[in-house]
Design a protein around this motif. Structure first.
Motif, PDB file in Angstrom:
ATOM      1  N   MET A  79       2.532  11.789   2.113  1.00  0.00           N
ATOM      2  CA  MET A  79       2.578  11.698   3.574  1.00  0.00           C
ATOM      3  C   MET A  79       1.208  11.364   4.158  1.00  0.00           C
ATOM      4  N   ALA A  80       0.166  11.993   3.643  1.00  0.00           N
ATOM      5  CA  ALA A  80      -1.172  11.702   4.128  1.00  0.00           C
ATOM      6  C   ALA A  80      -1.554  10.257   3.806  1.00  0.00           C
ATOM      7  N   GLY A  81      -1.230   9.805   2.608  1.00  0.00           N
ATOM      8  CA  GLY A  81      -1.528   8.433   2.208  1.00  0.00           C
ATOM      9  C   GLY A  81      -0.772   7.426   3.049  1.00  0.00           C
ATOM     10  N   PRO A 140       0.765  11.048  -6.577  1.00  0.00           N
ATOM     11  CA  PRO A 140       1.218  12.436  -6.456  1.00  0.00           C
ATOM     12  C   PRO A 140       2.004  12.676  -5.166  1.00  0.00           C
ATOM     13  N   ALA A 141       3.082  13.430  -5.285  1.00  0.00           N
ATOM     14  CA  ALA A 141       3.945  13.696  -4.130  1.00  0.00           C
ATOM     15  C   ALA A 141       3.215  14.464  -3.039  1.00  0.00           C
ATOM     16  N   ALA A 142       2.254  15.290  -3.411  1.00  0.00           N
ATOM     17  CA  ALA A 142       1.545  16.114  -2.435  1.00  0.00           C
ATOM     18  C   ALA A 142       0.723  15.278  -1.463  1.00  0.00           C
ATOM     19  N   GLY A 172       0.815  -1.213   0.000  1.00  0.00           N
ATOM     20  CA  GLY A 172       0.000   0.000   0.000  1.00  0.00           C
ATOM     21  C   GLY A 172       0.848   1.261   0.000  1.00  0.00           C
ATOM     22  N   ILE A 173       1.896   1.275   0.811  1.00  0.00           N
ATOM     23  CA  ILE A 173       2.810   2.423   0.848  1.00  0.00           C
ATOM     24  C   ILE A 173       3.474   2.613  -0.517  1.00  0.00           C
ATOM     25  N   THR A 174       3.865   1.515  -1.148  1.00  0.00           N
ATOM     26  CA  THR A 174       4.478   1.594  -2.479  1.00  0.00           C
ATOM     27  C   THR A 174       3.512   2.236  -3.468  1.00  0.00           C
ATOM     28  N   ALA A 175       2.250   1.848  -3.416  1.00  0.00           N
ATOM     29  CA  ALA A 175       1.245   2.431  -4.310  1.00  0.00           C
ATOM     30  C   ALA A 175       1.044   3.916  -4.008  1.00  0.00           C
TER      31      ALA A 175
END
Length: 132
Positions: free
Chosen positions: A63-65, A58-60, A50-53
């Motif tokens: 962190m939230a993702g 988008p870079a913005a 999930g983190i890889t996805a």
């Protein structure tokens, strides 16, 4: 590289932890240790995917993702612990200790994989890649 770094020690730890807890607390301890280590193994691998996805997006929102994925991992682990707390075959100490050990091993492997996967921006530069 990070996935392999977490996958290998996690897979090796599953039978090793079950064997250690078999010697410590018998069959019930081994089964509980295997359940704890397998729970963490699956949740961390799915979270790493999930983190890889998220990072590929988008870079913005990275962190939230990443925060959402991490919170999701915690919620899933707590839900599994709550679901298993009433079963009679579970030895709580074996489950918890093996889950903690599995988490530490997989995190160390993930960090080692991350370090191996990094590339220098300016190879050969001694000042950390900053050009003057």
């Amino acid at each position: 590289m990070m996935l392999r770094g977490a996958l290998v020690p996690g897979m090796i730890a599953l039978p090793v932890l079950a064997g250690i807890f078999w010697a410590y607390a018998g069959e019930r301890g081994a089964l509980s240790a295997l359940a704890g280590a397998a729970t963490v193994f699956v949740v961390l691998i799915v979270g790493l995917l999930g983190i890889t996805a998220v990072v590929m997006g988008p870079a913005a929102t990275s962190m939230a993702g990443a925060g959402v994925v991490y919170l999701g991992q915690l919620i899933v682990i707590v839900a599994i612990v709550l679901a298993l707390r009433g079963v009679d075959w579970l030895d709580g100490r074996s489950f918890a200790l093996s889950a903690i050990v599995q988490t530490v091993l997989m995190q160390v492997g993930q960090i080692a994989g991350y370090v191996r996967a990094r590339h220098e921006i300016h190879p050969g530069s001694l000042d950390g890649g900053v050009r003057s």
